[in-house]
Structure formats: structure tokens, C-alpha cells
Design a protein around this motif. Structure first.
Motif, PDB file in Angstrom:
ATOM      1  N   ALA A  46      -4.127   7.981  12.393  1.00 45.39           N
ATOM      2  CA  ALA A  46      -5.275   7.288  11.819  1.00 45.39           C
ATOM      3  C   ALA A  46      -4.957   6.950  10.371  1.00 45.39           C
ATOM      4  O   ALA A  46      -4.634   7.846   9.576  1.00 45.39           O
ATOM      5  CB  ALA A  46      -6.534   8.155  11.885  1.00 45.39           C
ATOM      6  N   PRO A  47      -5.006   5.666   9.988  1.00 42.66           N
ATOM      7  CA  PRO A  47      -4.695   5.303   8.599  1.00 42.66           C
ATOM      8  C   PRO A  47      -5.720   5.862   7.625  1.00 42.66           C
ATOM      9  O   PRO A  47      -6.917   5.934   7.925  1.00 42.66           O
ATOM     10  CB  PRO A  47      -4.717   3.765   8.617  1.00 42.66           C
ATOM     11  N   VAL A  48      -5.249   6.273   6.462  1.00 49.29           N
ATOM     12  CA  VAL A  48      -6.105   6.803   5.402  1.00 49.29           C
ATOM     13  C   VAL A  48      -6.403   5.663   4.428  1.00 49.29           C
ATOM     14  O   VAL A  48      -5.487   4.920   4.050  1.00 49.29           O
ATOM     15  CB  VAL A  48      -5.406   7.967   4.674  1.00 49.29           C
ATOM     16  N   PRO A  49      -7.665   5.483   3.997  1.00 48.32           N
ATOM     17  CA  PRO A  49      -7.975   4.427   3.019  1.00 48.32           C
ATOM     18  C   PRO A  49      -7.153   4.602   1.752  1.00 48.32           C
ATOM     19  O   PRO A  49      -6.942   5.716   1.270  1.00 48.32           O
ATOM     20  CB  PRO A  49      -9.468   4.631   2.741  1.00 48.32           C
ATOM     21  N   GLU A  50      -6.691   3.489   1.203  1.00 53.25           N
ATOM     22  CA  GLU A  50      -5.817   3.537   0.038  1.00 53.25           C
ATOM     23  C   GLU A  50      -6.473   4.233  -1.151  1.00 53.25           C
ATOM     24  O   GLU A  50      -5.804   4.916  -1.933  1.00 53.25           O
ATOM     25  CB  GLU A  50      -5.404   2.113  -0.345  1.00 53.25           C
ATOM     26  N   SER A  51      -7.786   4.088  -1.297  1.00 49.02           N
ATOM     27  CA  SER A  51      -8.476   4.708  -2.424  1.00 49.02           C
ATOM     28  C   SER A  51      -8.477   6.231  -2.337  1.00 49.02           C
ATOM     29  O   SER A  51      -8.781   6.910  -3.323  1.00 49.02           O
ATOM     30  CB  SER A  51      -9.920   4.200  -2.513  1.00 49.02           C
ATOM     31  N   LEU A  52      -8.142   6.785  -1.169  1.00 54.76           N
ATOM     32  CA  LEU A  52      -8.128   8.237  -0.980  1.00 54.76           C
ATOM     33  C   LEU A  52      -6.710   8.799  -0.870  1.00 54.76           C
ATOM     34  O   LEU A  52      -6.523   9.947  -0.473  1.00 54.76           O
ATOM     35  CB  LEU A  52      -8.943   8.613   0.260  1.00 54.76           C
ATOM     36  N   TYR A  53      -5.702   7.982  -1.209  1.00 52.93           N
ATOM     37  CA  TYR A  53      -4.332   8.480  -1.202  1.00 52.93           C
ATOM     38  C   TYR A  53      -4.201   9.643  -2.193  1.00 52.93           C
ATOM     39  O   TYR A  53      -4.755   9.611  -3.291  1.00 52.93           O
ATOM     40  CB  TYR A  53      -3.358   7.381  -1.605  1.00 52.93           C
ATOM     41  N   GLY A  54      -3.466  10.665  -1.798  1.00 47.33           N
ATOM     42  CA  GLY A  54      -3.259  11.842  -2.634  1.00 47.33           C
ATOM     43  C   GLY A  54      -4.191  12.985  -2.302  1.00 47.33           C
ATOM     44  O   GLY A  54      -4.050  14.069  -2.859  1.00 47.33           O
ATOM     45  N   ARG A  55      -5.146  12.757  -1.352  1.00 46.92           N
ATOM     46  CA  ARG A  55      -6.083  13.803  -0.937  1.00 46.92           C
ATOM     47  C   ARG A  55      -5.742  14.222   0.486  1.00 46.92           C
ATOM     48  O   ARG A  55      -5.681  13.382   1.385  1.00 46.92           O
ATOM     49  CB  ARG A  55      -7.521  13.302  -1.042  1.00 46.92           C
ATOM     50  N   PHE A  56      -5.533  15.508   0.669  1.00 44.76           N
ATOM     51  CA  PHE A  56      -5.059  16.004   1.954  1.00 44.76           C
ATOM     52  C   PHE A  56      -5.903  17.197   2.385  1.00 44.76           C
ATOM     53  O   PHE A  56      -6.215  18.075   1.571  1.00 44.76           O
ATOM     54  CB  PHE A  56      -3.586  16.439   1.849  1.00 44.76           C
ATOM     55  N   TYR A  57      -6.266  17.222   3.678  1.00 41.63           N
ATOM     56  CA  TYR A  57      -6.956  18.372   4.247  1.00 41.63           C
ATOM     57  C   TYR A  57      -5.916  19.420   4.641  1.00 41.63           C
ATOM     58  O   TYR A  57      -4.904  19.114   5.287  1.00 41.63           O
ATOM     59  CB  TYR A  57      -7.783  17.955   5.459  1.00 41.63           C
ATOM     60  N   THR A  58      -6.192  20.674   4.283  1.00 43.99           N
ATOM     61  CA  THR A  58      -5.210  21.734   4.507  1.00 43.99           C
ATOM     62  C   THR A  58      -5.027  22.060   5.984  1.00 43.99           C
ATOM     63  O   THR A  58      -4.029  22.689   6.351  1.00 43.99           O
ATOM     64  CB  THR A  58      -5.623  23.006   3.758  1.00 43.99           C
ATOM     65  N   GLY A  59      -5.970  21.642   6.843  1.00 39.07           N
ATOM     66  CA  GLY A  59      -5.845  21.909   8.270  1.00 39.07           C
ATOM     67  C   GLY A  59      -5.176  20.795   9.045  1.00 39.07           C
ATOM     68  O   GLY A  59      -5.140  20.835  10.278  1.00 39.07           O
ATOM     69  N   ASP A  60      -4.645  19.789   8.346  1.00 45.03           N
ATOM     70  CA  ASP A  60      -4.100  18.609   9.021  1.00 45.03           C
ATOM     71  C   ASP A  60      -2.636  18.390   8.698  1.00 45.03           C
ATOM     72  O   ASP A  60      -2.057  19.027   7.819  1.00 45.03           O
ATOM     73  CB  ASP A  60      -4.895  17.361   8.618  1.00 45.03           C
ATOM     74  N   ALA A  61      -2.051  17.419   9.408  1.00 52.26           N
ATOM     75  CA  ALA A  61      -0.699  16.933   9.146  1.00 52.26           C
ATOM     76  C   ALA A  61      -0.779  15.431   8.891  1.00 52.26           C
ATOM     77  O   ALA A  61      -1.671  14.744   9.416  1.00 52.26           O
ATOM     78  CB  ALA A  61       0.233  17.234  10.323  1.00 52.26           C
ATOM     79  N   TYR A  62       0.152  14.913   8.098  1.00 54.28           N
ATOM     80  CA  TYR A  62       0.122  13.514   7.687  1.00 54.28           C
ATOM     81  C   TYR A  62       1.521  12.915   7.755  1.00 54.28           C
ATOM     82  O   TYR A  62       2.530  13.619   7.646  1.00 54.28           O
ATOM     83  CB  TYR A  62      -0.382  13.380   6.241  1.00 54.28           C
ATOM     84  N   LEU A  63       1.575  11.595   7.913  1.00 55.29           N
ATOM     85  CA  LEU A  63       2.799  10.832   7.704  1.00 55.29           C
ATOM     86  C   LEU A  63       2.592   9.949   6.478  1.00 55.29           C
ATOM     87  O   LEU A  63       1.539   9.313   6.333  1.00 55.29           O
ATOM     88  CB  LEU A  63       3.131   9.939   8.906  1.00 55.29           C
ATOM     89  N   VAL A  64       3.596   9.903   5.609  1.00 55.37           N
ATOM     90  CA  VAL A  64       3.548   9.061   4.413  1.00 55.37           C
ATOM     91  C   VAL A  64       4.828   8.233   4.379  1.00 55.37           C
ATOM     92  O   VAL A  64       5.932   8.788   4.430  1.00 55.37           O
ATOM     93  CB  VAL A  64       3.434   9.911   3.134  1.00 55.37           C
ATOM     94  N   LEU A  65       4.675   6.909   4.329  1.00 60.94           N
ATOM     95  CA  LEU A  65       5.826   5.996   4.314  1.00 60.94           C
ATOM     96  C   LEU A  65       5.825   5.213   3.014  1.00 60.94           C
ATOM     97  O   LEU A  65       4.855   4.527   2.691  1.00 60.94           O
ATOM     98  CB  LEU A  65       5.772   5.039   5.502  1.00 60.94           C
ATOM     99  N   SER A  66       6.909   5.330   2.265  1.00 61.26           N
ATOM    100  CA  SER A  66       7.093   4.536   1.048  1.00 61.26           C
ATOM    101  C   SER A  66       8.138   3.471   1.330  1.00 61.26           C
ATOM    102  O   SER A  66       9.271   3.778   1.712  1.00 61.26           O
ATOM    103  CB  SER A  66       7.547   5.425  -0.110  1.00 61.26           C
ATOM    104  N   SER A  67       7.759   2.213   1.157  1.00 61.03           N
ATOM    105  CA  SER A  67       8.672   1.088   1.368  1.00 61.03           C
ATOM    106  C   SER A  67       8.958   0.454   0.013  1.00 61.03           C
ATOM    107  O   SER A  67       8.035   0.090  -0.720  1.00 61.03           O
ATOM    108  CB  SER A  67       8.042   0.049   2.304  1.00 61.03           C
ATOM    109  N   THR A  68      10.230   0.336  -0.327  1.00 64.12           N
ATOM    110  CA  THR A  68      10.617  -0.249  -1.615  1.00 64.12           C
ATOM    111  C   THR A  68      11.594  -1.378  -1.375  1.00 64.12           C
ATOM    112  O   THR A  68      12.393  -1.347  -0.429  1.00 64.12           O
ATOM    113  CB  THR A  68      11.258   0.795  -2.541  1.00 64.12           C
ATOM    114  N   SER A  69      11.539  -2.375  -2.240  1.00 69.08           N
ATOM    115  CA  SER A  69      12.432  -3.520  -2.145  1.00 69.08           C
ATOM    116  C   SER A  69      13.603  -3.287  -3.081  1.00 69.08           C
ATOM    117  O   SER A  69      13.418  -3.018  -4.271  1.00 69.08           O
ATOM    118  CB  SER A  69      11.681  -4.803  -2.530  1.00 69.08           C
ATOM    119  N   ASN A  70      14.826  -3.374  -2.537  1.00 70.38           N
ATOM    120  CA  ASN A  70      15.990  -3.156  -3.393  1.00 70.38           C
ATOM    121  C   ASN A  70      16.386  -4.461  -4.085  1.00 70.38           C
ATOM    122  O   ASN A  70      15.745  -5.494  -3.918  1.00 70.38           O
ATOM    123  CB  ASN A  70      17.158  -2.576  -2.586  1.00 70.38           C
TER     124      ASN A  70
END
Length: 853
Positions: free
Chosen positions: A98-122
């Protein structure tokens, strides 16, 4: 079979929906590795897949096939992953993403697991990926397992390009923490408890967050009670909606009582928390107000002893509070150099680990493309898993599972960081453990090879000497505050004092002496001073110690704002070599401050002339090849350089096949200094007299130098301390900003070999446009905050030396160390920070921030 997962060694049993119109669930064959379309982890299906029991649609319609025709499966969210540069966060919910709203990035529930993908242009315009799977401290084994599987599958969907990281709450990697510069927030509960990532103004909940950390700021939810407080930390009391009487209004039906509803956030700091930590906590409070509360909450910032009435109403009377008790899990940074390399095999179904080498730096050739390897740096809190491009699928997909088994076998802490790297996607942190790492795109000669820009986000700027005095970024990336044409004075160290050097001999040094160079520059309308402390290779210990003391005295005479640069012979920075008006920097054998005075020149002298990337040259008198030998030897020649040989019987200027026009020109200037008229010699055309003066023709170096390619190492900022008896380092994650520099600390900025200086080409007396770029020699900055303890200030240089000595990359102990003080930063330092403001410390940053709330 229930709807939840059952994890076996290789099987994951779930239900899957049919893609046909009936959308009914169908059971899949027991023992088969299967997928849950739209709701869970997906992996390759067995060849025989049952059709839908209701509409007989074949299961293969749910999947794609790869180039070999094998069935591939993926989650619908993967279609959104990595399409453009940026950050994406998903929470694992009932084995679904389930995608997390961008305004709530950096907030994590301790009972959950997350995937975080950082895409950068070289720099070539291609996207590169860092993929993290994060697990909270209360996350279930099922959710954690599903997140790991989803990470592997997203990696497959992105063609194996991402670098994968396993992240554990409270012990995140610097790469992960760097995405969230305002801090990480841990909230109790999770999807199983009905807590969701929703942006709303309807807030009923009360919560208390404890804020800790100076480099990586972490806000952890704790019980709403005075028992959770202490005097050393900051806390955020989120009161949610607060209802207060609002008076009465008269209506046709009579008077109505008004009830005012507002949201209130109180930030409280203990009496022992310092201003830098308060500033970091305020960033978290402001983020909660602006992002979670859409800017509609009232934020109060108070210190211990000034608690507002509403806080007392909720918590009760304030008791005596304990001092802060930190749970220190930092390892001794001296261990960061300790590493072993293992080969990992899964051929028999069980993980087999074979020791390849127990001492680094490792040779690169031991990494076989058909295998997977574990680089064990566990004593420093991390391990690396390297996936060969030809390793079998089972081994490649089991790397995360194998890494966790390895951590257990080695009895490392469960929060040990894991980084999984595909072949050709190695990070600088991994490469530093190998001797002379070569990428496939490396070149030999003077060309500049493409390398990825995975980590550093600082925009590269082209070198333009006419704009050097205006651009901090250019100064930092090329190591030049200006072109070296400012005012300068030079002193030679004699005993415990210093003696001025005649300007007519500027640029001429003796390897047995130490010198001080005072340089005044103008940059961006600001004046600054640099004190270079040049220590000859044969300078006595007493003189090198005296040079350091004299530099401090000179700095004090200038008001304490000079930048001090320790330079060991042979490691001269580009800017220092530019100070001599286009003349070569000459280093003679011997010294002038010896007993008996000036060292006598030898009858036969050989000088090696080499240019730096900017075209400035250094001419060093060559020592005899072996002790006891009289005169230089031809074994000291090098095809990449120019040499000047001066003897009683004649003089020769020898140009190696790989030498540059700048080096030949530098040798010509040296001949004028020595007052000799040399014959010009091309390599291969030497007369017998030339070899005779050198004692015969011996073998010498003919191999071309490797290209000075632009290194992939980003600049890194550390706070280093030896207060507790162990050498501890804490890295500042993410892009560097000025507020990362703590005034009560001594910090180290390591710029490695950064953007390269263009090499100037000469045609006669004409300087041509530079065709390529080359590396600026690496250096280490030591930044001293105004509020740092005196002991830390005194030990700053020693701390930098220990940092260099413990580097896994095997750094040269002669690496230049640049010492500077808060408020007197040169552009070669400030250019590495985003949006540097020279007036930043003219007023208290915390007060300025509070006024802007």
C-alpha cells in the motif's frame, strides 16, 4: 488453507485471484511457489498451474514471461516503481503493498514492514536504484518475511539493478536515514491494530514522542506519562484536538455556548539538552504540524520549568526527573577496517560459507561472476552481499535470507546492517575494501571514464578560472579558492622560530626543512587567509612539531580565523602548487637549517618533473637508487614524466613518451633556475653520454598511468570522538547542509578524490582548452565548532590522523589535513554544502527558527 502465508524453506503458499471476469479466488497447488495477484508476494509459478475452478481461465493470464519464455510475476504496484527520479514508500498490509502518502514519508509504525525505493538519475541520464526493506521492532515474522520477498521481486522486476538494504528500526543505514533529514518518527501499532497512513485534520489521539539523536534524529512514541521524561532529551506532546470554552452567542432561539476545537502540539526540552539537539527536535515538531496536521495545529516550544497549564492537565504535577540514559550501541570505529570475505553457496539446499580471504584489502579478481559473496564487516555493524551476474537464480534470490543466517551464525547483533549489491552496481563503501578497484569502464591514459553518481547529489560544475573567485561549488570540487595570484609570505622553520624566505626564491624548498606559507585570498567579496604547513620528507621531528606550533601562533596573530593546511612532501594540494606564478615548485635534497648551514649540492643531480591536473609542475630532486650509491641511477626514470639531468659534463632534458607539454615546460623553467643549458632528448634517442652519467642503462618504469577518472566517492561528514576511550564516529546522512555542523563538536569532512581539474595543454607559449578532467587529490577537513571542548580542539588533528589510519581503503597517511574554525570556512569547504550562508551563525539558529514558526 487460510488466507495468511505459511513460510517454508522455499515455498510460500497463498491464494490467488483469477484475472478473468469472475474474480474468484482459486487454490494453487500445494508445495508450489505461487503468487497472490494484487494482494501479496509474487514469485515464479510451477509449470502446471490450476485454472480457475469457476470460469476455467488459465492462471498464466496473470503473468508475464521473460526473454527465455519463463513465467514472471509481479505486483501491480511494481508498475509505478522507479519510473522517475524520487522517493517511493510502501507499507506491507496483509501481504499486500500500500503506497504511503508523500507528506507522511519518514513516519513508520513499529508493528509494520515497509519498502522504500530511491531512484536517482546519474550523469548519463539513466535511473539507478536503492531498495530498502524496513522492519519495525514489533513487526510480525509473516510481515517481515513478506517484505523481504517483495523486495527480492521488485529487484527482479527492475532487472536486478537496485542495491538492496535490510533496515532495522533504530539502526538504519546512513543511506536510508539521509532520505529523511527532518528525522525518523516511530509510532506504536500498525496495520494489524487498525492504524493507517492517512492525511487528515480529524485527530483525536494523544501521544508522546521522545526525540533523540544529533546526526540521525529519531522520534519514538512512548507512554504519555512523566515516567517517560528525562532531563537530557526533547519530547513532543501531541494533544490532538483540544476543546476549550469559547463563550456564548445570542441566537433567535436563545444563547448558545461555543466550544473551540483546535489541535495543539507542545515541544518540551529537558534542562540538560543542548541547543543543537533542541533545533533538531524543533524540525520534527514543525514537520508534524505542517505535514500530519496540514499546518493547522498550534505549536509551543518550551523548556523544562516552563510547562504550560495544558501539559500539566494531561500529565499531572511534574515530578523530579532522571538524567538522560542513552543506550549506546556505537561500535569502536577502529574496527571499521576489519573485514573478511566469504563465498556463499546454496547448491545443496543449505547455505555453505567458505572463507576466501581474512585480510583486506582484497584482490578484486576473487569475486567470481558465477558466485555470491559476503564481505563481513560485522565488527563495524554491517555486512555486504555481492551477487555475481551469472550466479544461479536460487542463490541470487536467497541472498537476504542467507545474510540473516550469516548474522546469526557470527553472533552479530540482529540490527547489523545488510547491503546487497549486484555485480557492476558496487557502492563506494564496498569498493574501499578492495585493492585498486577497477570498473569495466575504467580507461588507461588521460581520458575520463563515466562512473555512476549514485550517492552524491552535488551538481558538477565545469572548471572556468575566470569564475573561480565567484563560485563556492567550483572552488570545492576543484580544490581551488582562486588561481594562486594573491599576496603571500613564506617562512622557513629554523629551530623553534621562523625566518622569512626571499621572494626571489619562492617555490624552492628543501626536503630536509619545514616551511610556513601565508596566503591571502578574496572570494565572493570576502577576504580569507590560508596557512600551509609544508613538511619535507627528511624534516626532523623537532622541526615538524615546531612548524605546527608556529602555525597556531601565526593564526592567533591573524585573529584565529586562518585555515590551516598540513602538507607532507609529495601530497601538495592543487592550490598550493599554483602559488608560484607558473614556475615549477622545486624540492631539493638536503636542508638549509642543518648544523653547518646550507647543504652542498651534489655534482650530478637528477630532477623528476611531473605536472598536476591543472598544469602546475613539481620538480623533485631524485635520491640515489640504493644506499651508498654515488649519484642518480637511470632506474629512476619514468616514461610518464620529464627529467632534468645536470652534471659537470653536460645537461639533458629527457622527455618520456607519456610526458606532457606542461612537464617539458616545467623542466625548462627548472633549467633556468639551475643555470644550465640542457640538450633536449626524446625517450629512445639517448646518447651514450647520457647513460654514462647515470651509471649505465637500467630498467625503469614504462607502464602508462591509469586514467585519473572521476571517483564515485561522495563527500562524507562525520563527528568523531575519543572521549570514552574508544574511537567513535557518527556519520551525518543525506545531502550536507550547514545545520549539520554542530557548534559544540569537532567534525571531519572527507572529500576523497573529487571532480577533476582540467589539464591545460600548451602549444608553444599558447595555452589551449583543456580536453579532459582529472582528479583533485583527496583531503580531509577538520571543522572546529566555537563551543567545542578545549580537549577536542587540541586533539582535532590527531583525530583526523586516526580517521585516515582506520580507513578500510588503506588511505595514504600523508593525506592533507585542512583545519578550519567555525565562521572562517573557505569556499573549498563551503562549496560541499547546499545553500551555505555566511551569516548563518551571526544569530542563534534556534532563535531564528523559532521566530519563523
Amino acid at each position: 488453507m487460510g488466507s495468511g502465508p505459511v513460510l517454508h524453506e522455499v515455498n510460500l503458499l497463498l491464494r490467488s485471484e483469477c484475472s478473468a471476469p469472475c474474480r474468484r479466488e482459486r487454490p494453487l497447488q500445494a508445495g508450489g511457489v505461487c503468487c497472490c495477484w494484487g494482494r501479496g508476494a509474487q514469485v515464479t509459478l510451477p509449470a502446471a498451474t490450476p485454472a480457475c475452478q469457476s470460469c476455467s481461465s488459465p492462471a498464466e493470464e496473470d503473468f508475464l514471461t521473460d526473454a527465455e519464455g519463463d513465467i514472471m510475476v509481479f505486483h501491480p504496484e511494481f508498475e509505478r516503481a522507479g519510473k522517475e527520479a524520487g522517493l517511493q514508500v510502501w507499507r506491507v498490509e496483509n501481504m499486500d503493498l500500500a503506497p504511503v502518502p508523500e507528506s507522511l514519508y519518514g513516519r513508520f509504525y513499529t508493528g509494520d514492514a515497509y519498502l522504500v525505493l530511491s531512484s536517482t538519475s546519474n550523469r548519463r541520464g539513466d535511473l539507478q536504484y536503492d531498495l530498502h526493506y524496513w522492519q519495525g521492532s514489533e513487526c510480525s515474522q509473516d510481515e517481515s518475511g513478506a517484505a523481504a520477498i517483495l523486495a527480492v521481486q521488485m529487484d527482479d522486476f527492475l532487472q536486478g539493478a537496485p542495491v538492496q538494504y535490510r533496515e532495522v528500526q533504530g539502526h538504519e543505514s546512513g543511506t536510508f536515514s539521509g532520505y529523511f533529514k527532518t528525522g525518523l518518527t516511530y509510532m506504536n501499532g500498525g496495520v494489524a491494530s487498525g492504524f493507517n497512513h492517512v492525511v487528515t485534520n480529524e485527530v483525536e489521539v494523544q501521544r508522546l514522542l521522545q526525540v533523540k539523536g544529533r546526526r540521525v534524529v529519531r522520534a519514538t512514541e512512548v507512554p504519555v506519562s512523566w515516567d517517560s521524561f528525562n532531563q537530557g532529551d526533547s519530547f513532543i506532546l501531541d494533544l490532538g484536538q483540544v476543546r476549550t470554552p469559547g463563550g456564548q452567542v445570542r441566537t433567535p432561539g436563545g444563547r448558545l455556548n461555543l466550544l473551540l476545537i483546535q489541535q495543539e502540539i507542545i515541544q518540551w526540552s529537558g534542562c540538560h539538552s543542548n541547543r543543537f539537539e533542541k533545533l533538531k527536535a524543533t524540525l520534527v515538531s514543525k514537520s508534524i504540524r505542517d505535514n500530519e496536521r496540514c499546518g493547522r495545529a498550534n505549536l509551543q516550544v518550551v523548556d523544562e520549568g516552563a510547562e504550560p497549564d495544558r501539559m500539566i492537565e494531561v500529565l499531572g504535577d511534574k515530578p523530579d526527573l532522571p538524567e538522560s540514559h542513552s543506550e549506546d550501541t556505537q561500535t569502536d570505529a577502529s574496527n571499521r577496517k576489519v573485514a573478511k570475505l566469504y563465498k556463499v553457496s546454496n547448491a545443496g539446499g543449505d547455505m555453505e560459507v567458505t572463507l576466501v580471504s581474512e585480510q583486506n584489502p582484497f584482490p578484486q579478481h576473487v569475486l567470481e561472476s558465477s558466485e555470491c559473496f559476503i564481505l563481513d564487516n560485522g565488527t563495524n555493524g554491517r555486512i555486504f552481499v555481492w551477487k555475481g551476474k551469472d550466479a544461479n537464480d536460487a542463490e541470487r534470490q536467497a541472498v537476504l535470507q542467507n545474510s540473516e543466517k550469516f548474522i546469526q551464525q557470527m553472533e552479530y547483533p540482529p540490527y547489523t546492517q545488510v547491503q546487497v549489491l549486484p555485480q557492476s552496481g558496487e557502492t563506494p563503501l564496498f569498493k574501499q575494501f578492495f585493492r585498486n578497484w577497477r570498473d569495466a569502464e575504467d580507461t588507461v591514459g588521460m581520458g575520463t571514464a563515466y562512473v555512476s553518481n549514485k550517492v552524491a547529489k552535488i551538481e558538477k560544475v565545469p572548471f572556468d578560472v575566470s569564475k573561480l573567485h565567484q563560485s563556492d561549488s567550483m572552488s570545492a570540487q576543484y580544490g581551488m579558492v582562486d588561481r594562486g595570484d594573491g599576496d603571500k609570505k613564506i617562512w622557513r622553520v629554523e629551530g623553534s622560530g621562523k625566518v622569512l624566505v626571499d621572494p626571489a626564491t619562492f617555490g624552492q624548498f628543501y626536503g630536509g626543512d619545514s616551511y610556513l606559507i601565508l596566503y591571502q585570498y578574496q572570494h565572493g567579496g570576502r577576504q580569507g587567509h590560508i596557512v600551509y604547513i609544508w613538511q619535507g620528507a627528511e624534516s626532523s621531528q623537532d622541526e615538524t612539531a615546531a612548524s605546527a606550533i608556529l602555525a597556531v601562533e601565526l593564526d592567533n596573530e591573524l585573529g584565529g580565523g586562518a585555515v590551516q593546511v598540513r602538507v607532507v612532501q609529495g601530497k601538495e594540494p592543487a592550490h598550493m602548487m599554483s602559488l608560484f606564478g607558473g614556475q615549477p615548485m622545486v624540492v631539493y635534497q638536503g636542508g638549509t637549517s642543518r648544523e653547518g648551514g646550507q647543504s652542498a649540492a651534489a655534482d650530478t643531480r637528477l630532477f623528476q618533473v611531473r605536472s598536476n591536473p591543472a598544469g602546475d609542475t613539481r620538480a623533485v630532486e631524485v635520491r640515489p637508487a640504493e644506499p651508498g650509491r654515488v649519484g642518480p641511477s637511470s632506474s629512476r626514470l619514468n616514461s610518464n614524466d620529464a627529467f632534468l639531468l645536470a652534471a659537470a659534463g653536460g645537461a639533458w632534458l629527457w622527455k618520456g613518451r607519456g610526458s606532457s607539454a606542461a612537464e617539458a615546460k616545467g623542466a625548462e623553467h627548472l633549467a633556468q633556475v639551475l643555470q644550465v643549458n640542457p640538450a633536449l632528448l626524446e625517450e629512445g634517442e639517448e646518447p651514450d653520454g647520457f647513460w654514462g652519467v647515470l651509471g649505465g642503462k637500467d630498467d625503469y618504469c614504462h607502464a602508462p598511468r591509469l586514467s585519473n577518472k572521476m571517483d564515485a566517492h561522495p563527500p562524507r561528514l562525520f563527528a568523531c570522538s575519543n572521549k570514552t576511550g574508544t574511537f567513535q564516529m557518527e556519520e551525518v546522512p543525506g545531502e550536507l547542509t550547514q545545520d549539520d555542523l554542530a557548534p559544540d563538536d569537532v567534525m571531519i569532512l572527507d572529500t576523497w578524490d573529487q571532480v577533476s581539474l582540467p589539464r591545460r595543454r600548451h602549444h608553444g607559449n599558447q595555452v589551449l582548452a583543456p580536453p579532459a578532467a582529472h582528479r583533485v587529490p583527496r583531503q580531509v577537513f577538520v571543522w572546529i565548532g566555537n563551543e567545542a571542548h578545549e580537549e577536542e580542539k587540541t586533539e582535532a588533528a590527531a583525530t583526523a590522523e586516526r580517521y585516515i589510519r582506520t580507513d578500510p581503503a588503506g588511505r595514504d597517511p600523508r593525506t592533507p589535513i585542512v583545519t578550519l574554525k567555525q565562521g572562517f570556512e573557505p569556499p573549498t569547504f563551503t562549496g560541499w554544502f547546499l545553500g551555505w550562508n555566511h551569516d548563518y551563525w551571526s544569530e542563534d539558529p534556534l532563535e531564528r527558527f523559532l521566530q519563523a514558526l
